[in-house]
Scaffold this motif. Structure first.
Motif, PDB file in Angstrom:
ATOM      1  N   ALA A   1       0.849  -1.029  -0.105  1.00 28.49           N
ATOM      2  CA  ALA A   1      -0.064  -0.081  -0.029  1.00 28.49           C
ATOM      3  C   ALA A   1       0.790   1.268  -0.099  1.00 28.49           C
ATOM      4  O   ALA A   1       1.963   1.490   0.652  1.00 28.49           O
ATOM      5  CB  ALA A   1      -1.086  -0.086   1.202  1.00 28.49           C
TER       6      ALA A   1
ATOM      7  N   THR B   1       1.789   4.907   1.134  1.00 26.68           N
ATOM      8  CA  THR B   1       1.987   5.739   2.275  1.00 26.68           C
ATOM      9  C   THR B   1       1.245   7.096   1.877  1.00 26.68           C
ATOM     10  O   THR B   1       1.451   7.550   0.621  1.00 26.68           O
ATOM     11  CB  THR B   1       3.003   5.827   3.213  1.00 26.68           C
ATOM     12  OG1 THR B   1       3.805   6.343   2.345  1.00 26.68           O
ATOM     13  CG2 THR B   1       3.392   4.519   3.580  1.00 26.68           C
TER      14      THR B   1
ATOM     15  N   ASN C   1      -1.979   5.253   5.482  1.00 25.18           N
ATOM     16  CA  ASN C   1      -2.126   4.654   3.988  1.00 25.18           C
ATOM     17  C   ASN C   1      -3.503   5.102   3.306  1.00 25.18           C
ATOM     18  O   ASN C   1      -4.423   5.543   3.979  1.00 25.18           O
ATOM     19  CB  ASN C   1      -2.352   3.027   3.887  1.00 25.18           C
ATOM     20  CG  ASN C   1      -1.142   2.308   4.378  1.00 25.18           C
ATOM     21  OD1 ASN C   1      -0.009   2.696   3.857  1.00 25.18           O
ATOM     22  ND2 ASN C   1      -1.256   1.369   5.299  1.00 25.18           N
TER      23      ASN C   1
END
Length: 108
Positions: free
Chosen positions: A2, A4, A32
């Motif tokens: 994922a 940030t 995230n």
């Protein structure tokens, strides 16, 4: 993995649950992208317990889609509090809080 992200500006929401005034802060894209952080604070009366925390503060992380499907921060928080308030432990804690502790030391 994922991505940030920088959290977007938090929004504060105030509501009452039972006899307790609360503030919920919603911070979208926390850590995230697509994830929210909800923080609940007891505003009044000071020291009031909640079924999700005994300290008057709790943070909770969840997917933005889940929060949206739940109806937003206030609706999500009310449902969570109502669900957790069904436990025997909370019912006992709430009764004690409302009744007061006859054996507690007073400052006077």
């Amino acid at each position: 993995m994922a991505k940030t992200s920088t959290p977007r500006k938090p929004t504060d929401h105030r509501f009452q649950w039972r006899d307790i005034k609360l503030r919920v802060r919603h911070t979208p894209d926390y850590i995230n992208k697509g994830w929210s952080m909800l923080e609940v604070f007891v505003v009044a009366p000071k020291g009031a317990p909640l079924p999700v925390t005994a300290t008057g503060y709790r943070s909770h992380f969840l997917d933005e889609a889940e929060l949206k499907a739940a109806g937003g921060p206030i609706t999500f928080m009310r449902a969570w509090l109502d669900k957790m308030a069904k436990s025997k432990a909370w019912q006992k804690a709430e009764f004690t809080w409302r009744q007061g502790d006859l054996f507690a030391q007073s400052d006077g």
